[in-house]
Scaffold this motif. Structure first.
Motif, PDB file in Angstrom:
ATOM      1  N   ALA A 158       0.812  -1.211   0.000  1.00 58.26           N
ATOM      2  CA  ALA A 158       0.000   0.000   0.000  1.00 58.26           C
ATOM      3  C   ALA A 158       0.851   1.269   0.000  1.00 58.26           C
ATOM      4  CB  ALA A 158      -0.949   0.001   1.199  1.00 58.26           C
ATOM      5  N   ASP A 159       1.983   1.254   0.702  1.00 58.73           N
ATOM      6  CA  ASP A 159       2.802   2.466   0.759  1.00 58.73           C
ATOM      7  C   ASP A 159       3.398   2.804  -0.603  1.00 58.73           C
ATOM      8  OD1 ASP A 159       4.473   0.195   1.014  1.00 58.73           O
ATOM      9  OD2 ASP A 159       6.007   1.326   2.093  1.00 58.73           O
ATOM     10  N   LEU A 160       3.712   1.793  -1.403  1.00 60.81           N
ATOM     11  CA  LEU A 160       4.240   2.042  -2.738  1.00 60.81           C
ATOM     12  C   LEU A 160       3.139   2.595  -3.650  1.00 60.81           C
ATOM     13  CD1 LEU A 160       6.667   1.942  -4.583  1.00 60.81           C
ATOM     14  CD2 LEU A 160       6.163  -0.472  -5.028  1.00 60.81           C
ATOM     15  N   ILE A 161       1.944   2.081  -3.511  1.00 60.29           N
ATOM     16  CA  ILE A 161       0.812   2.596  -4.288  1.00 60.29           C
ATOM     17  C   ILE A 161       0.533   4.050  -3.911  1.00 60.29           C
ATOM     18  CG2 ILE A 161      -1.677   2.358  -4.688  1.00 60.29           C
ATOM     19  CD1 ILE A 161      -1.234  -0.712  -4.370  1.00 60.29           C
ATOM     20  N   GLU A 162       0.607   4.369  -2.642  1.00 59.72           N
ATOM     21  CA  GLU A 162       0.381   5.755  -2.201  1.00 59.72           C
ATOM     22  C   GLU A 162       1.458   6.699  -2.732  1.00 59.72           C
ATOM     23  OE1 GLU A 162      -2.328   7.110  -0.833  1.00 59.72           O
ATOM     24  OE2 GLU A 162      -3.125   5.103  -1.146  1.00 59.72           O
ATOM     25  N   GLU A 178      12.006  14.964  -5.516  1.00 62.58           N
ATOM     26  CA  GLU A 178      11.902  14.146  -4.314  1.00 62.58           C
ATOM     27  C   GLU A 178      10.828  13.069  -4.465  1.00 62.58           C
ATOM     28  OE1 GLU A 178      11.870  17.546  -4.230  1.00 62.58           O
ATOM     29  OE2 GLU A 178      13.914  17.826  -3.496  1.00 62.58           O
ATOM     30  N   THR A 179       9.674  13.447  -4.996  1.00 55.67           N
ATOM     31  CA  THR A 179       8.589  12.480  -5.172  1.00 55.67           C
ATOM     32  C   THR A 179       8.959  11.448  -6.214  1.00 55.67           C
ATOM     33  OG1 THR A 179       6.956  14.161  -4.559  1.00 55.67           O
ATOM     34  CG2 THR A 179       6.138  12.223  -5.717  1.00 55.67           C
ATOM     35  N   ALA A 180       9.498  11.888  -7.343  1.00 55.90           N
ATOM     36  CA  ALA A 180       9.890  10.958  -8.405  1.00 55.90           C
ATOM     37  C   ALA A 180      10.953   9.987  -7.900  1.00 55.90           C
ATOM     38  CB  ALA A 180      10.400  11.727  -9.614  1.00 55.90           C
ATOM     39  N   LEU A 181      11.903  10.489  -7.148  1.00 59.15           N
ATOM     40  CA  LEU A 181      12.971   9.645  -6.610  1.00 59.15           C
ATOM     41  C   LEU A 181      12.416   8.647  -5.593  1.00 59.15           C
ATOM     42  CD1 LEU A 181      15.960   8.981  -6.565  1.00 59.15           C
ATOM     43  CD2 LEU A 181      16.277  10.773  -4.854  1.00 59.15           C
ATOM     44  N   ALA A 182      11.491   9.070  -4.778  1.00 56.20           N
ATOM     45  CA  ALA A 182      10.893   8.168  -3.783  1.00 56.20           C
ATOM     46  C   ALA A 182      10.185   7.000  -4.463  1.00 56.20           C
ATOM     47  CB  ALA A 182       9.931   8.934  -2.886  1.00 56.20           C
ATOM     48  N   VAL A 183       9.451   7.292  -5.532  1.00 55.32           N
ATOM     49  CA  VAL A 183       8.765   6.226  -6.270  1.00 55.32           C
ATOM     50  C   VAL A 183       9.797   5.297  -6.906  1.00 55.32           C
ATOM     51  CG1 VAL A 183       7.238   5.680  -8.196  1.00 55.32           C
ATOM     52  CG2 VAL A 183       6.688   7.595  -6.687  1.00 55.32           C
ATOM     53  N   HIS A 184      10.775   5.869  -7.556  1.00 56.24           N
ATOM     54  CA  HIS A 184      11.804   5.061  -8.218  1.00 56.24           C
ATOM     55  C   HIS A 184      12.516   4.150  -7.220  1.00 56.24           C
ATOM     56  CE1 HIS A 184      14.842   3.927 -11.105  1.00 56.24           C
ATOM     57  NE2 HIS A 184      15.756   4.223 -10.203  1.00 56.24           N
ATOM     58  N   GLN A 185      12.908   4.704  -6.091  1.00 51.94           N
ATOM     59  CA  GLN A 185      13.592   3.906  -5.078  1.00 51.94           C
ATOM     60  C   GLN A 185      12.683   2.819  -4.519  1.00 51.94           C
ATOM     61  OE1 GLN A 185      14.955   7.026  -2.442  1.00 51.94           O
ATOM     62  NE2 GLN A 185      17.028   6.907  -3.280  1.00 51.94           N
ATOM     63  N   GLY A 186      11.413   3.165  -4.295  1.00 51.37           N
ATOM     64  CA  GLY A 186      10.467   2.183  -3.782  1.00 51.37           C
ATOM     65  C   GLY A 186      10.278   1.021  -4.738  1.00 51.37           C
ATOM     66  N   VAL A 187      10.136   1.325  -6.022  1.00 52.90           N
ATOM     67  CA  VAL A 187       9.972   0.284  -7.039  1.00 52.90           C
ATOM     68  C   VAL A 187      11.222  -0.585  -7.112  1.00 52.90           C
ATOM     69  CG1 VAL A 187       9.793  -0.108  -9.533  1.00 52.90           C
ATOM     70  CG2 VAL A 187       8.266   1.523  -8.417  1.00 52.90           C
ATOM     71  N   THR A 188      12.384   0.039  -7.134  1.00 52.90           N
ATOM     72  CA  THR A 188      13.645  -0.689  -7.223  1.00 52.90           C
ATOM     73  C   THR A 188      13.843  -1.608  -6.023  1.00 52.90           C
ATOM     74  OG1 THR A 188      14.614   1.098  -8.517  1.00 52.90           O
ATOM     75  CG2 THR A 188      16.151  -0.423  -7.457  1.00 52.90           C
ATOM     76  N   LEU A 218       2.307  -0.905 -11.178  1.00 52.55           N
ATOM     77  CA  LEU A 218       2.034   0.212 -10.268  1.00 52.55           C
ATOM     78  C   LEU A 218       1.348   1.353 -11.010  1.00 52.55           C
ATOM     79  CD1 LEU A 218       2.388   1.422  -7.437  1.00 52.55           C
ATOM     80  CD2 LEU A 218       4.649   2.224  -8.171  1.00 52.55           C
ATOM     81  N   LYS A 219       1.860   1.720 -12.160  1.00 52.92           N
ATOM     82  CA  LYS A 219       1.260   2.800 -12.940  1.00 52.92           C
ATOM     83  C   LYS A 219      -0.143   2.419 -13.409  1.00 52.92           C
ATOM     84  CE  LYS A 219       5.581   4.856 -14.531  1.00 52.92           C
ATOM     85  NZ  LYS A 219       5.586   5.917 -13.586  1.00 52.92           N
ATOM     86  N   ARG A 220      -0.328   1.161 -13.806  1.00 52.19           N
ATOM     87  CA  ARG A 220      -1.641   0.716 -14.257  1.00 52.19           C
ATOM     88  C   ARG A 220      -2.663   0.807 -13.120  1.00 52.19           C
ATOM     89  NH1 ARG A 220      -1.282  -4.910 -15.888  1.00 52.19           N
ATOM     90  NH2 ARG A 220       0.067  -4.078 -17.519  1.00 52.19           N
ATOM     91  N   ILE A 221      -2.270   0.382 -11.923  1.00 49.63           N
ATOM     92  CA  ILE A 221      -3.166   0.418 -10.770  1.00 49.63           C
ATOM     93  C   ILE A 221      -3.584   1.849 -10.446  1.00 49.63           C
ATOM     94  CG2 ILE A 221      -3.239   0.113  -8.257  1.00 49.63           C
ATOM     95  CD1 ILE A 221      -1.588  -2.456  -8.689  1.00 49.63           C
ATOM     96  N   VAL A 222      -2.625   2.766 -10.468  1.00 47.87           N
ATOM     97  CA  VAL A 222      -2.900   4.152 -10.075  1.00 47.87           C
ATOM     98  C   VAL A 222      -3.568   4.953 -11.194  1.00 47.87           C
ATOM     99  CG1 VAL A 222      -1.809   6.332  -9.395  1.00 47.87           C
ATOM    100  CG2 VAL A 222      -1.092   4.181  -8.330  1.00 47.87           C
ATOM    101  N   ARG A 223      -3.082   4.804 -12.406  1.00 45.03           N
ATOM    102  CA  ARG A 223      -3.557   5.654 -13.500  1.00 45.03           C
ATOM    103  C   ARG A 223      -4.770   5.100 -14.231  1.00 45.03           C
ATOM    104  NH1 ARG A 223       2.142   7.861 -16.012  1.00 45.03           N
ATOM    105  NH2 ARG A 223       3.077   8.360 -14.004  1.00 45.03           N
TER     106      ARG A 223
END
Length: 72
Positions: free
Chosen positions: A8-12, A29-39, A58-63
């Protein structure tokens, strides 16, 4: 694609990034947080998916959320 159960935290994080993108205000900062979380998620031993597969899902779920099946 492998069966992936995203936390859930990665989806958020992705939701926050998508909101910023839509507003034309995505921060590094936001883009980096997502990238790091996915990695980090894709690198876990119990995840049998590539970073690209995780990010795509992740993108499919959110977008492109699916309608709630229980709401029918």
């Amino acid at each position: 694609m492998a069966d992936i159960d995203l936390p859930a935290d990665l989806i958020e994080l992705e939701r926050a990034a998508w909101t910023e993108i839509q507003a034309g205000a995505l921060t590094v900062e936001t883009a980096l947080a997502v990238h790091q979380g996915v990695t980090e998620y894709a690198a876990r031993e119990d995840v049998e998916a590539s970073r690209l597969e995780v990010e795509t899902l992740l993108k499919r779920i959110v977008r492109h959320p699916q309608p709630d099946a229980d709401a029918a």
